[in-house]
Design a protein around this motif. Structure first.
Motif, PDB file in Angstrom:
ATOM      1  N   GLY A 164      11.819   5.970 -16.102  1.00  0.00           N
ATOM      2  CA  GLY A 164      12.342   4.606 -16.088  1.00  0.00           C
ATOM      3  C   GLY A 164      11.823   3.785 -17.254  1.00  0.00           C
ATOM      4  O   GLY A 164      12.575   3.016 -17.864  1.00  0.00           O
ATOM      5  N   GLY A 196      13.538   4.931 -20.393  1.00  0.00           N
ATOM      6  CA  GLY A 196      14.921   4.473 -20.373  1.00  0.00           C
ATOM      7  C   GLY A 196      15.045   2.993 -20.686  1.00  0.00           C
ATOM      8  O   GLY A 196      15.979   2.564 -21.363  1.00  0.00           O
ATOM      9  N   MET A 197      14.090   2.196 -20.195  1.00  0.00           N
ATOM     10  CA  MET A 197      14.138   0.758 -20.480  1.00  0.00           C
ATOM     11  C   MET A 197      13.914   0.476 -21.960  1.00  0.00           C
ATOM     12  O   MET A 197      14.549  -0.404 -22.527  1.00  0.00           O
ATOM     13  N   ARG A 256      21.467   3.362 -13.915  1.00  0.00           N
ATOM     14  CA  ARG A 256      20.513   4.486 -13.882  1.00  0.00           C
ATOM     15  C   ARG A 256      19.097   3.964 -13.675  1.00  0.00           C
ATOM     16  O   ARG A 256      18.319   4.549 -12.924  1.00  0.00           O
ATOM     17  N   GLN A 257      18.770   2.864 -14.327  1.00  0.00           N
ATOM     18  CA  GLN A 257      17.444   2.275 -14.176  1.00  0.00           C
ATOM     19  C   GLN A 257      17.211   1.821 -12.730  1.00  0.00           C
ATOM     20  O   GLN A 257      16.129   2.006 -12.178  1.00  0.00           O
ATOM     21  N   ASN A 258      18.242   1.244 -12.126  1.00  0.00           N
ATOM     22  CA  ASN A 258      18.133   0.792 -10.747  1.00  0.00           C
ATOM     23  C   ASN A 258      17.952   1.984  -9.803  1.00  0.00           C
ATOM     24  O   ASN A 258      17.165   1.930  -8.855  1.00  0.00           O
TER      25      ASN A 258
END
Length: 79
Positions: free
Chosen positions: A41, A44-45, A53-55
């Motif tokens: 995560g 990805g951020m 996807r992050q959620n």
């Protein structure tokens, strides 16, 4: 005279000892999974990945942390 590890009692049945070991292994695997999802995560951020996807990764992390807490509670109660 038998060898007893620090977390065992002489009167503990073998099934409890094996179960405790299995729970500790599961806890270790779960902790590694939490760290992996957390790092995925974070990476990805920084790269600006899809917010959905992050959620999803955040929900997975929270779920895995809940499992870890439950395993710790079980270990404490059965200890």
């Amino acid at each position: 005279m038998s060898t007893v590890t620090p977390y065992q009692h002489r009167d503990s049945p073998i099934i409890m000892i094996v179960m405790r070991d299995i729970l500790l292994i599961l806890l270790g695997i779960d902790m590694i999974a939490v760290v992996a999802v957390l790092l995925a995560g974070a990476v990805g951020m920084t790269r600006g990945a899809d917010p959905r996807r992050q959620n999803r990764l955040m929900r997975w992390r929270v779920g895995l942390q809940a499992v870890a807490v439950a395993l710790v509670v079980i270990l404490i109660v059965t200890g």
